[in-house]
Structures are given as structure tokens and as C-alpha cells.
Enzyme design. Structure first.
Site, PDB file in Angstrom:
ATOM      1  N   LYS A  98       0.837  -1.210   0.000  1.00 23.55           N
ATOM      2  CA  LYS A  98       0.000   0.000   0.000  1.00 23.55           C
ATOM      3  C   LYS A  98       0.873   1.262   0.000  1.00 23.55           C
ATOM      4  O   LYS A  98       0.626   2.192  -0.754  1.00 23.55           O
ATOM      5  CB  LYS A  98      -0.924   0.023   1.238  1.00 23.55           C
ATOM      6  N   ARG A 112      -9.659   0.499   8.875  1.00 18.83           N
ATOM      7  CA  ARG A 112      -9.128  -0.818   9.224  1.00 18.83           C
ATOM      8  C   ARG A 112     -10.138  -1.682   9.939  1.00 18.83           C
ATOM      9  O   ARG A 112      -9.829  -2.791  10.352  1.00 18.83           O
ATOM     10  CB  ARG A 112      -7.924  -0.636  10.119  1.00 18.83           C
ATOM     11  N   ARG A 150      11.870  -5.733   5.098  1.00 23.60           N
ATOM     12  CA  ARG A 150      11.731  -4.285   4.855  1.00 23.60           C
ATOM     13  C   ARG A 150      12.694  -3.477   5.725  1.00 23.60           C
ATOM     14  O   ARG A 150      12.898  -3.765   6.887  1.00 23.60           O
ATOM     15  CB  ARG A 150      10.304  -3.825   5.143  1.00 23.60           C
ATOM     16  N   ARG A 199      11.631  -1.434  11.145  1.00 27.68           N
ATOM     17  CA  ARG A 199      10.532  -0.980  12.009  1.00 27.68           C
ATOM     18  C   ARG A 199      10.351  -1.942  13.180  1.00 27.68           C
ATOM     19  O   ARG A 199      10.480  -3.155  12.998  1.00 27.68           O
ATOM     20  CB  ARG A 199       9.231  -0.943  11.185  1.00 27.68           C
ATOM     21  N   ARG A 222       0.107  -8.863  13.601  1.00 30.66           N
ATOM     22  CA  ARG A 222      -0.526  -7.908  12.670  1.00 30.66           C
ATOM     23  C   ARG A 222      -1.357  -8.634  11.615  1.00 30.66           C
ATOM     24  O   ARG A 222      -2.439  -8.177  11.233  1.00 30.66           O
ATOM     25  CB  ARG A 222       0.548  -7.060  11.983  1.00 30.66           C
TER      26      ARG A 222
HETATM   27  P1  AP5 Z   1       4.927  -1.558   1.757  1.00 25.05           P
HETATM   28  O1  AP5 Z   1       4.581  -0.769   0.542  1.00 25.05           O
HETATM   29  O2  AP5 Z   1       5.620  -0.840   2.871  1.00 25.05           O
HETATM   30  O3  AP5 Z   1       3.619  -2.321   2.284  1.00 25.05           O
HETATM   31  P2  AP5 Z   1       2.379  -1.787   3.096  1.00 25.05           P
HETATM   32  O4  AP5 Z   1       1.181  -2.477   2.588  1.00 25.05           O
HETATM   33  O5  AP5 Z   1       2.363  -0.286   3.128  1.00 25.05           O
HETATM   34  O6  AP5 Z   1       2.764  -2.390   4.523  1.00 25.05           O
HETATM   35  P3  AP5 Z   1       2.711  -1.753   5.962  1.00 25.05           P
HETATM   36  O7  AP5 Z   1       3.428  -2.737   6.843  1.00 25.05           O
HETATM   37  O8  AP5 Z   1       3.223  -0.338   6.006  1.00 25.05           O
HETATM   38  O9  AP5 Z   1       1.206  -1.791   6.235  1.00 25.05           O
HETATM   39  P4  AP5 Z   1       0.523  -1.901   7.578  1.00 25.05           P
HETATM   40  O10 AP5 Z   1      -0.861  -1.753   7.167  1.00 25.05           O
HETATM   41  O11 AP5 Z   1       0.819  -3.073   8.417  1.00 25.05           O
HETATM   42  O12 AP5 Z   1       1.244  -0.755   8.422  1.00 25.05           O
HETATM   43  P5  AP5 Z   1       0.797   0.713   8.782  1.00 25.05           P
HETATM   44  O13 AP5 Z   1       1.997   1.545   8.737  1.00 25.05           O
HETATM   45  O14 AP5 Z   1      -0.413   1.120   8.054  1.00 25.05           O
HETATM   46  O15 AP5 Z   1       5.811  -2.817   1.295  1.00 25.05           O
HETATM   47  C1  AP5 Z   1       6.311  -3.755   2.234  1.00 25.05           C
HETATM   48  C2  AP5 Z   1       7.696  -4.269   1.775  1.00 25.05           C
HETATM   49  O16 AP5 Z   1       7.532  -4.968   0.539  1.00 25.05           O
HETATM   50  C3  AP5 Z   1       8.730  -3.137   1.487  1.00 25.05           C
HETATM   51  O17 AP5 Z   1      10.003  -3.593   1.856  1.00 25.05           O
HETATM   52  C4  AP5 Z   1       8.644  -2.944  -0.020  1.00 25.05           C
HETATM   53  O18 AP5 Z   1       9.849  -2.460  -0.545  1.00 25.05           O
HETATM   54  C5  AP5 Z   1       8.319  -4.362  -0.494  1.00 25.05           C
HETATM   55  N1  AP5 Z   1       7.502  -4.381  -1.703  1.00 25.05           N
HETATM   56  C6  AP5 Z   1       6.453  -3.570  -2.032  1.00 25.05           C
HETATM   57  N2  AP5 Z   1       5.947  -3.909  -3.237  1.00 25.05           N
HETATM   58  C7  AP5 Z   1       6.680  -4.980  -3.671  1.00 25.05           C
HETATM   59  C8  AP5 Z   1       6.639  -5.787  -4.839  1.00 25.05           C
HETATM   60  N3  AP5 Z   1       5.767  -5.561  -5.826  1.00 25.05           N
HETATM   61  N4  AP5 Z   1       7.536  -6.791  -4.943  1.00 25.05           N
HETATM   62  C9  AP5 Z   1       8.449  -7.037  -3.947  1.00 25.05           C
HETATM   63  N5  AP5 Z   1       8.537  -6.283  -2.826  1.00 25.05           N
HETATM   64  C10 AP5 Z   1       7.659  -5.276  -2.695  1.00 25.05           C
HETATM   65  O19 AP5 Z   1       0.332   0.485  10.319  1.00 25.05           O
HETATM   66  C11 AP5 Z   1       1.254   0.212  11.338  1.00 25.05           C
HETATM   67  C12 AP5 Z   1       0.503   0.144  12.663  1.00 25.05           C
HETATM   68  O20 AP5 Z   1      -0.107   1.428  12.939  1.00 25.05           O
HETATM   69  C13 AP5 Z   1      -0.652  -0.865  12.733  1.00 25.05           C
HETATM   70  O21 AP5 Z   1      -0.212  -2.165  13.060  1.00 25.05           O
HETATM   71  C14 AP5 Z   1      -1.532  -0.227  13.822  1.00 25.05           C
HETATM   72  O22 AP5 Z   1      -1.005  -0.488  15.119  1.00 25.05           O
HETATM   73  C15 AP5 Z   1      -1.391   1.271  13.544  1.00 25.05           C
HETATM   74  N6  AP5 Z   1      -2.431   1.767  12.614  1.00 25.05           N
HETATM   75  C16 AP5 Z   1      -2.243   2.270  11.366  1.00 25.05           C
HETATM   76  N7  AP5 Z   1      -3.420   2.629  10.821  1.00 25.05           N
HETATM   77  C17 AP5 Z   1      -4.372   2.356  11.740  1.00 25.05           C
HETATM   78  C18 AP5 Z   1      -5.785   2.479  11.743  1.00 25.05           C
HETATM   79  N8  AP5 Z   1      -6.467   2.942  10.674  1.00 25.05           N
HETATM   80  N9  AP5 Z   1      -6.450   2.078  12.863  1.00 25.05           N
HETATM   81  C19 AP5 Z   1      -5.798   1.605  13.949  1.00 25.05           C
HETATM   82  N10 AP5 Z   1      -4.461   1.441  13.993  1.00 25.05           N
HETATM   83  C20 AP5 Z   1      -3.747   1.815  12.893  1.00 25.05           C
END
Ligand code: AP5
Length: 218
Positions: free
Chosen positions: A14, A89, A128, A161, A172
Site C-alpha cells: 500500500k 481498518r 523491509r 521498524r 498484525r
Molecule cells: P509496503 O509498501 O511498505 O507495504 P504496506 O502495505 O504499506 O505495509 P505496511 O506494513 O506499512 O502496512 P501496515 O498496514 O501493516 O502498516 P501501517 O503503517 O499502516 O511494502 C512492504 C515491503 O515490501 C517493502 O520492503 C517494499 O519495498 C516491499 N515491496 C512492495 N511492493 C513490492 C513488490 N511488488 N515486490 C516485492 N517487494 C515489494 O500500520 C502500522 C501500525 O499502525 C498498525 O499495526 C496499527 O497499530 C497502527 N495503525 C495504522 N493505521 C491504523 C488504523 N487505521 N487504525 C488503527 N491502527 C492503525
């Protein structure tokens, strides 16, 4: 106007896709995870509270996240659209978003779901690395920096991270399956959900995402 939600499990891509789409459509990417991490880094009261939840892979309480999103969506740069990344979410957040946008005379145009199998999600998350300064994203195997530990773009340190450790990744993914995945049905019933294959090169996936967005406009 393009009001978009990028949906998918942790590690689906994402954040990666959100950056390309933001540049392409010139609309902001709003990542609740990034906003929370910035609050944690700045040691604000909200950040300290959020960290407890993030470190164990749980969702941060809805009232904290909703307050942040309400403020952000009212900003002038969201006038022409926005890309929500990591929000909503759960059903409560999705209902609150609908109410908020309705009050602003807006709605969601498309929910793009990036599909990636579990094994690949774990590989992506555990490998990552992120730049501490500019936030550039790397993967130790798929897209390593030229010098391990140093950001290609700004020269700052890159790090893992806290929530990308093995046990937290499992937590997660479980939270995603239980609390977030039901939104596929929620937005499917509203005819807004458009799945794309999240396996392949970043550019190929971007093209699929763009096709899905454009199909949603017709
Ligand atoms: P990346 O693009 O970073 O993936 P992502 O889907 O953004 O993953 P996140 O881990 O950031 O999502 P998340 O939803 O768990 O975390 P968030 O920060 O929102 O890609 C991942 C890896 O793959 C990278 O190394 C990239 O280079 C690689 N990659 C990408 N595309 C690729 C491809 N095509 N081929 C190969 N490799 C590839 O949330 C973190 C925490 O915050 C949550 O756990 C929660 O505690 C809190 N939080 C956030 N939002 C909320 C909410 N709305 N409500 C409550 N708590 C929340």
C-alpha cells in the site's frame, strides 16, 4: 476528483503503490501508520499512547485514529482527492469515514485491494528497511540500498521498524484477518471494491492499480 482507498494486508504494498499514485494523480497519500509513527518519533502524548498498541501489532484505538483522519481530510490539499493508505481498518472506521465524507459532500470512488499471499507478506515485512530521515522504503533482497544500512536518497541510516519483527508480524496479520478483511465484503456490497494482483514488479502492479481506478470512474 479521485477519493481512493488503498486496501490490503500488512506488507501488501500500500505504501509503495500510494507513493506512485500520489505523484501520478497529484493528490496526497494519507497513511495513518506514517502519521502515527511521526507522533511516536516526536514523543507526543498521542504517540506515546499509540506506541503501546503498534509495538504489539494491535490496532490503535479508533478515537485516536479517527481524530487524526478528520483533521487531515479537511486540509486544502485534499480538495482534488486523496489516497487513504491503512485506513479504514475495521467496520467502525469505515462507517465513520462515510459519515465524515457525507457531511463534506464527498464519497469514496474506489477501494483498490492489493492481493498478496501470506507467505509473501511475511517475506516482504521481515526484509523491509526504512530510512529514518526521508522514509524511503527498501527490502534487503528485492530492493536493497547500494550500501547496506545507508539510504541511497539522503545518506541517513536505514532501520527495521519495531513492528516488523517476526512475532509482531504474525500478530498484525491475525488482526488484519479478523478485523480488517471483513471490509472486502463491506465495500464489495457497495460496488466499490476492486481487487488487483499484488505479485509482480512495482511498476506492473501500479499499472494494474491505475487500470482499476480508471475502470471505477466509468
Ligand atoms: P509496503 O509498501 O511498505 O507495504 P504496506 O502495505 O504499506 O505495509 P505496511 O506494513 O506499512 O502496512 P501496515 O498496514 O501493516 O502498516 P501501517 O503503517 O499502516 O511494502 C512492504 C515491503 O515490501 C517493502 O520492503 C517494499 O519495498 C516491499 N515491496 C512492495 N511492493 C513490492 C513488490 N511488488 N515486490 C516485492 N517487494 C515489494 O500500520 C502500522 C501500525 O499502525 C498498525 O499495526 C496499527 O497499530 C497502527 N495503525 C495504522 N493505521 C491504523 C488504523 N487505521 N487504525 C488503527 N491502527 C492503525
Amino acid at each position: 476528483m479521485r477519493n481512493l482507498i488503498l486496501f490490503g494486508a500488512p506488507g501488501a504494498g500500500k505504501g509503495t503503490q500510494g507513493k506512485s499514485l500520489s505523484e501520478r494523480y497529484k493528490i496526497p497519500q494519507i497513511s495513518t501508520g506514517d502519521i502515527l509513527r511521526s507522533s511516536v518519533k516526536n514523543k507526543t502524548a498521542l504517540g506515546l499512547k499509540a506506541k503501546e498498541y503498534m509495538d504489539r501489532g494491535a490496532l490503535v484505538p479508533d478515537e485516536i485514529v479517527l481524530g487524526m483522519v478528520v483533521e487531515r481530510l479537511k486540509s486544502d490539499d485534499c480538495e482534488k482527492g486523496f489516497i487513504l493508505d491503512g485506513f479504514p481498518r475495521n467496520i467502525k472506521q469505515a462507517d465513520a469515514l462515510e459519515t465524515l465524507l457525507g457531511a463534506m459532500g464527498k464519497g469514496i470512488d474506489s477501494v483498490i485491494g492489493i492481493d498478496v499471499e501470506r507467505k509473501e507478506l511475511v517475506r516482504r515485512l521481515s526484509g523491509r528497511r526504512v530510512c529514518r530521515k526521508c522514509g524511503a522504503n527498501y527490502h534487503i533482497i528485492f530492493s536493497p540500498p547500494l550500501n547496506m544500512g545507508v539510504c541511497d536518497k539522503c545518506g541517513a541510516e536505514i532501520y527495521q521498524r519495531d513492528d516488523d519483527r517476526e512475532d509482531t508480524i504474525e500478530a498484525r496479520l491475525k488482526v488484519y484477518e479478523q478485523e480488517t478483511f471483513p471490509l472486502v465484503d463491506y465495500y464489495g456490497k457497495k460496488k466499490l471494491y476492486r481487487p488487483v494482483n499484488g505479485i509482480g514488479s512495482v511498476d506492473t502492479i501500479t499499472e494494474s492499480v491505475v487500470r482499476a481506478i480508471e475502470a471505477g470512474k466509468s
